[in-house]
Scaffold this motif. Structure first.
Motif, PDB file in Angstrom:
ATOM      1  N   HIS A 192       0.837  -1.202   0.000  1.00 20.47           N
ATOM      2  CA  HIS A 192       0.000   0.000   0.000  1.00 20.47           C
ATOM      3  C   HIS A 192       0.873   1.253   0.000  1.00 20.47           C
ATOM      4  N   ALA A 193       0.277   2.358  -0.415  1.00 21.28           N
ATOM      5  CA  ALA A 193       0.988   3.638  -0.458  1.00 21.28           C
ATOM      6  C   ALA A 193       1.038   4.260   0.930  1.00 21.28           C
ATOM      7  N   ILE A 194       2.053   5.100   1.138  1.00 20.70           N
ATOM      8  CA  ILE A 194       2.144   5.878   2.369  1.00 20.70           C
ATOM      9  C   ILE A 194       2.375   7.343   1.999  1.00 20.70           C
ATOM     10  N   ASP A 195       2.024   8.235   2.934  1.00 16.20           N
ATOM     11  CA  ASP A 195       2.201   9.664   2.703  1.00 16.20           C
ATOM     12  C   ASP A 195       3.655  10.091   2.889  1.00 16.20           C
ATOM     13  N   GLY A 196       4.369   9.438   3.811  1.00 17.09           N
ATOM     14  CA  GLY A 196       5.755   9.821   4.090  1.00 17.09           C
ATOM     15  C   GLY A 196       6.735   9.147   3.152  1.00 17.09           C
ATOM     16  N   SER A 197       7.991   9.176   3.555  1.00 15.11           N
ATOM     17  CA  SER A 197       9.056   8.615   2.741  1.00 15.11           C
ATOM     18  C   SER A 197       9.194   7.114   2.970  1.00 15.11           C
ATOM     19  N   VAL A 198       9.399   6.366   1.891  1.00 19.37           N
ATOM     20  CA  VAL A 198       9.622   4.926   2.030  1.00 19.37           C
ATOM     21  C   VAL A 198      11.016   4.631   2.586  1.00 19.37           C
ATOM     22  N   TRP A 199      11.860   5.658   2.685  1.00 22.01           N
ATOM     23  CA  TRP A 199      13.200   5.457   3.232  1.00 22.01           C
ATOM     24  C   TRP A 199      13.277   5.807   4.722  1.00 22.01           C
ATOM     25  N   SER A 200      12.158   6.234   5.297  1.00 24.24           N
ATOM     26  CA  SER A 200      12.206   6.661   6.691  1.00 24.24           C
ATOM     27  C   SER A 200      12.251   5.458   7.633  1.00 24.24           C
ATOM     28  N   PRO A 201      13.116   5.519   8.668  1.00 26.51           N
ATOM     29  CA  PRO A 201      13.191   4.422   9.641  1.00 26.51           C
ATOM     30  C   PRO A 201      12.021   4.512  10.607  1.00 26.51           C
ATOM     31  N   PRO A 202      11.747   3.446  11.379  1.00 21.82           N
ATOM     32  CA  PRO A 202      12.459   2.164  11.360  1.00 21.82           C
ATOM     33  C   PRO A 202      11.840   1.144  10.415  1.00 21.82           C
TER      34      PRO A 202
END
Length: 237
Positions: A192-202
């Motif tokens: 699914h899609a997210i609003d933030g960055s896919v590189w954000s931890p954790p």
């Protein structure tokens, strides 16, 4: 004297105008030579054999013997120059090999053969590299694209799965977040899609998070019953 002075200043001005025009056309280097300058010479090619010599030779289509030759060095140097890798001296080191690996992944993310592609349309998820792509047999249909999978304690489960339910504008009642273009494949875990960055931890709570455009493409290309295969291990889990 006044006429001579004007002529001396006019020539550099004309040269600058010509330089701007030719530069816009991608001809700045010929201008340098035409104006009496000298093009920057390529650095000397190293005779040293790099730690990734065989890998670089194979990538570049050179004879694979693991020994540096003038032709090997020139091929590696040309690759480095075109990708702006410095120093571009033809040494097959870790940075050069890393860039080559990225290009291999883009060309064939399943080069290692870890995702089974003998079953028609399948969405592959590599937890180790944090990428996903869609194949149909041996043909790469979309990707690879970056993803964010489960964090430590909420790992995305590995193995063969199938998409069993889809919801284009899903709302998670557990985590109270939107899950656009959700395609569930394993007990609540979904693309699914997210609003933030896919590189954000954790990481996620087990789902395969994607950029909106990528999740939308997955939605258009996949459907209930399509295969999903998850393998590898997310760094830090």
């Amino acid at each position: 004297m006044g006429t001579l002075s004007r002529r001396k200043t006019a020539r550099p001005a004309a040269a600058r105008r010509l330089g701007v025009l030719l530069g816009a056309l991608g001809l700045a280097a010929p201008l340098t030579l035409a104006m009496g300058g000298s093009a920057e010479a390529a650095p000397s090619c190293t005779t040293r054999t790099g730690p990734y010599q065989k890998e670089a030779e194979k990538f570049l289509g050179r004879p694979v013997d693991g020994r540096q030759s003038p032709a090997d060095c020139k091929a590696i140097q040309d690759f480095q120059t075109s990708r702006r890798i410095t120093p571009n001296i033809g040494f097959a080191g870790p940075i050069t090999w890393g860039v080559m690996q990225e290009e291999i992944t883009r060309r064939d993310p399943n080069a290692a053969g870890k995702c089974p592609v003998d079953r028609g349309r399948i969405a592959c998820v590599d937890l180790s590299r944090q990428i996903s792509w869609i194949q149909d047999g041996k043909a790469l249909k979309f990707g690879p694209v970056p993803v964010r999978t489960g964090r430590d304690g909420y790992e995305t489960r590995t193995g063969a799965k199938k998409i069993y339910w889809r919801s284009a504008d899903h709302w998670s009642t557990i985590y109270k977040v939107r899950m656009p273009y959700a395609q569930f494949f394993d007990g609540g875990q979904a693309f699914h899609a997210i609003d933030g960055s896919v590189w954000s931890p954790p990481g996620s709570h087990g789902c395969v998070n994607m950029r909106t455009a990528d999740a939308k493409t997955y939605w258009s290309m996949l459907g209930n019953g399509d295969d999903v295969f998850v393998y590898g291990r997310k760094p830090g889990t």
